[in-house]
Write a protein that holds these residues in place. Structure first.
Motif, mmCIF file in Angstrom:
data_model
loop_
_atom_site.group_PDB
_atom_site.id
_atom_site.type_symbol
_atom_site.label_atom_id
_atom_site.label_comp_id
_atom_site.label_asym_id
_atom_site.label_seq_id
_atom_site.Cartn_x
_atom_site.Cartn_y
_atom_site.Cartn_z
ATOM 1 N N LYS A 1 -142.380 -82.137 10.551
ATOM 2 C CA LYS A 1 -142.207 -83.675 9.385
ATOM 3 C C LYS A 1 -141.129 -84.378 10.332
ATOM 4 O O LYS A 1 -140.935 -85.863 9.815
ATOM 5 C CB LYS A 1 -141.385 -82.491 8.589
ATOM 6 N N MET A 2 -140.289 -84.008 10.717
ATOM 7 C CA MET A 2 -139.649 -84.341 11.884
ATOM 8 C C MET A 2 -139.907 -85.648 12.690
ATOM 9 O O MET A 2 -139.282 -87.362 12.676
ATOM 10 C CB MET A 2 -138.454 -83.869 12.286
ATOM 11 N N ILE A 3 -140.577 -85.797 13.296
ATOM 12 C CA ILE A 3 -141.208 -86.355 14.195
ATOM 13 C C ILE A 3 -141.897 -87.559 13.142
ATOM 14 O O ILE A 3 -142.324 -88.480 13.530
ATOM 15 C CB ILE A 3 -141.736 -85.380 15.438
ATOM 16 N N LYS A 4 -142.873 -86.764 12.071
ATOM 17 C CA LYS A 4 -144.018 -87.774 11.361
ATOM 18 C C LYS A 4 -142.683 -89.350 11.461
ATOM 19 O O LYS A 4 -143.400 -90.127 11.201
ATOM 20 C CB LYS A 4 -144.610 -87.480 10.825
ATOM 21 N N VAL A 5 -141.698 -88.435 10.830
ATOM 22 C CA VAL A 5 -140.742 -89.340 9.848
ATOM 23 C C VAL A 5 -140.467 -90.451 11.119
ATOM 24 O O VAL A 5 -140.260 -91.854 11.152
ATOM 25 C CB VAL A 5 -139.307 -88.529 9.335
ATOM 26 N N ALA A 6 -139.681 -89.760 12.220
ATOM 27 C CA ALA A 6 -139.234 -90.816 12.780
ATOM 28 C C ALA A 6 -140.088 -91.605 14.138
ATOM 29 O O ALA A 6 -140.363 -93.107 13.706
ATOM 30 C CB ALA A 6 -138.988 -90.134 14.249
ATOM 31 N N ILE A 7 -141.443 -91.452 13.921
ATOM 32 C CA ILE A 7 -143.467 -92.022 13.835
ATOM 33 C C ILE A 7 -143.260 -93.630 13.349
ATOM 34 O O ILE A 7 -142.962 -94.707 13.710
ATOM 35 C CB ILE A 7 -143.823 -91.171 14.011
ATOM 36 N N SER B 1 -140.723 -94.474 10.921
ATOM 37 C CA SER B 1 -139.773 -95.197 11.095
ATOM 38 C C SER B 1 -139.733 -96.559 12.061
ATOM 39 O O SER B 1 -138.769 -97.702 12.218
ATOM 40 C CB SER B 1 -138.591 -94.311 10.940
ATOM 41 N N LEU B 2 -140.282 -95.426 13.235
ATOM 42 C CA LEU B 2 -139.571 -96.555 14.699
ATOM 43 C C LEU B 2 -141.028 -97.782 14.430
ATOM 44 O O LEU B 2 -140.467 -99.088 14.987
ATOM 45 C CB LEU B 2 -139.996 -95.850 15.552
ATOM 46 N N ILE B 3 -142.351 -97.505 13.372
ATOM 47 C CA ILE B 3 -142.924 -97.761 13.905
ATOM 48 C C ILE B 3 -142.761 -99.655 12.412
ATOM 49 O O ILE B 3 -142.926 -101.068 12.772
ATOM 50 C CB ILE B 3 -144.211 -97.979 13.041
ATOM 51 N N ALA B 4 -141.951 -98.623 11.435
ATOM 52 C CA ALA B 4 -141.598 -100.430 10.428
ATOM 53 C C ALA B 4 -141.014 -101.046 11.266
ATOM 54 O O ALA B 4 -141.022 -102.181 11.003
ATOM 55 C CB ALA B 4 -141.239 -99.332 9.743
ATOM 56 N N LEU B 5 -139.988 -100.770 11.975
ATOM 57 C CA LEU B 5 -138.485 -101.207 12.767
ATOM 58 C C LEU B 5 -138.832 -102.311 12.996
ATOM 59 O O LEU B 5 -138.600 -103.443 13.590
ATOM 60 C CB LEU B 5 -137.545 -100.011 13.667
ATOM 61 N N ASN B 6 -140.614 -101.539 14.363
ATOM 62 C CA ASN B 6 -140.862 -102.362 15.476
ATOM 63 C C ASN B 6 -141.291 -103.879 14.958
ATOM 64 O O ASN B 6 -141.334 -104.679 14.839
ATOM 65 C CB ASN B 6 -141.555 -101.664 16.205
ATOM 66 N N PHE C 1 -141.550 -104.473 22.625
ATOM 67 C CA PHE C 1 -142.400 -103.902 23.594
ATOM 68 C C PHE C 1 -141.662 -103.064 23.874
ATOM 69 O O PHE C 1 -142.263 -102.121 24.267
ATOM 70 C CB PHE C 1 -142.501 -104.803 24.389
ATOM 71 N N SER C 2 -140.136 -102.712 23.945
ATOM 72 C CA SER C 2 -139.484 -101.438 24.804
ATOM 73 C C SER C 2 -139.305 -100.363 23.730
ATOM 74 O O SER C 2 -138.862 -98.519 24.422
ATOM 75 C CB SER C 2 -138.110 -102.222 25.058
ATOM 76 N N MET C 3 -139.615 -100.463 22.975
ATOM 77 C CA MET C 3 -139.113 -99.137 22.102
ATOM 78 C C MET C 3 -140.777 -98.721 21.985
ATOM 79 O O MET C 3 -141.342 -97.653 21.122
ATOM 80 C CB MET C 3 -139.489 -99.574 20.274
ATOM 81 N N VAL C 4 -142.658 -99.396 22.488
ATOM 82 C CA VAL C 4 -143.399 -98.602 22.668
ATOM 83 C C VAL C 4 -143.841 -97.470 23.083
ATOM 84 O O VAL C 4 -144.333 -96.371 22.426
ATOM 85 C CB VAL C 4 -145.050 -99.826 22.784
ATOM 86 N N ILE D 1 -144.289 -91.448 22.802
ATOM 87 C CA ILE D 1 -144.119 -90.013 23.557
ATOM 88 C C ILE D 1 -143.541 -88.622 21.871
ATOM 89 O O ILE D 1 -144.747 -88.062 22.809
ATOM 90 C CB ILE D 1 -142.712 -90.073 24.378
ATOM 91 N N ASN D 2 -143.245 -89.716 21.377
ATOM 92 C CA ASN D 2 -143.137 -88.891 20.070
ATOM 93 C C ASN D 2 -144.415 -88.869 19.411
ATOM 94 O O ASN D 2 -145.336 -87.563 18.955
ATOM 95 C CB ASN D 2 -142.222 -89.441 19.198
ATOM 96 N N SER D 3 -145.906 -89.400 19.492
ATOM 97 C CA SER D 3 -147.227 -89.321 19.100
ATOM 98 C C SER D 3 -147.070 -87.975 19.779
ATOM 99 O O SER D 3 -148.147 -87.084 19.471
ATOM 100 C CB SER D 3 -147.620 -90.725 19.201
ATOM 101 N N ASN D 4 -147.199 -88.197 21.331
ATOM 102 C CA ASN D 4 -147.852 -87.212 22.314
ATOM 103 C C ASN D 4 -146.375 -85.561 21.928
ATOM 104 O O ASN D 4 -147.907 -85.220 22.096
ATOM 105 C CB ASN D 4 -147.762 -87.401 23.517
ATOM 106 N N SER D 5 -145.752 -85.751 21.293
ATOM 107 C CA SER D 5 -145.263 -84.151 21.301
ATOM 108 C C SER D 5 -145.592 -84.214 19.963
ATOM 109 O O SER D 5 -146.305 -82.516 19.253
ATOM 110 C CB SER D 5 -143.465 -84.794 20.636
ATOM 111 N N LEU D 6 -145.835 -85.135 19.032
ATOM 112 C CA LEU D 6 -146.455 -84.321 17.225
ATOM 113 C C LEU D 6 -148.077 -84.200 17.593
ATOM 114 O O LEU D 6 -148.574 -82.933 16.999
ATOM 115 C CB LEU D 6 -146.686 -85.078 16.517
ATOM 116 N N LYS D 7 -148.395 -84.853 18.680
ATOM 117 C CA LYS D 7 -150.050 -84.041 18.958
ATOM 118 C C LYS D 7 -149.605 -82.495 19.423
ATOM 119 O O LYS D 7 -151.082 -81.710 19.318
ATOM 120 C CB LYS D 7 -150.976 -84.892 20.088
#
Length: 81
Positions: A19-25, A27-32, A56-59, A64-70
């Motif tokens: 749940k925490m990683i989904k929120v982080a991902i 949020s990062l996408i929206a901010l990006n 582009f440096s946030m990608v 990394i977070n997506s891989n952790s979520l997987k």
């Protein structure tokens, strides 16, 4: 403190971390996206700026977070079957 591997966590910890990683991902996408729009706007107004590289440096962080979520989803599926 070293991060635990998904195989060492309980099911509750895995669900909470997922749940925490989904929120982080998200949020990062929206901010990006917001940063990219702002950079494009500044580029049109004033020309090239060093801020152009920030979105582009946030990608890699998102990847990394997506891989952790997987990994976590795989571990949860393994335990539920």
């Amino acid at each position: 403190m070293k991060a635990k591997k998904p195989s060492d966590m309980s099911l509750e910890e895995l669900l909470q971390k997922e749940k925490m990683i989904k929120v982080a991902i998200y949020s990062l996408i929206a901010l990006n996206i917001i940063l990219l729009i702002a950079v494009i706007f500044l580029f049109v107004k004033k020309g090239f700026s060093a801020l152009f590289v920030v979105p582009f440096s946030m990608v890699p962080i998102i990847i990394i977070n997506s891989n952790s979520l997987k990994e976590i989803k795989k571990e949860i599926a393994l335990r539920n079957s």
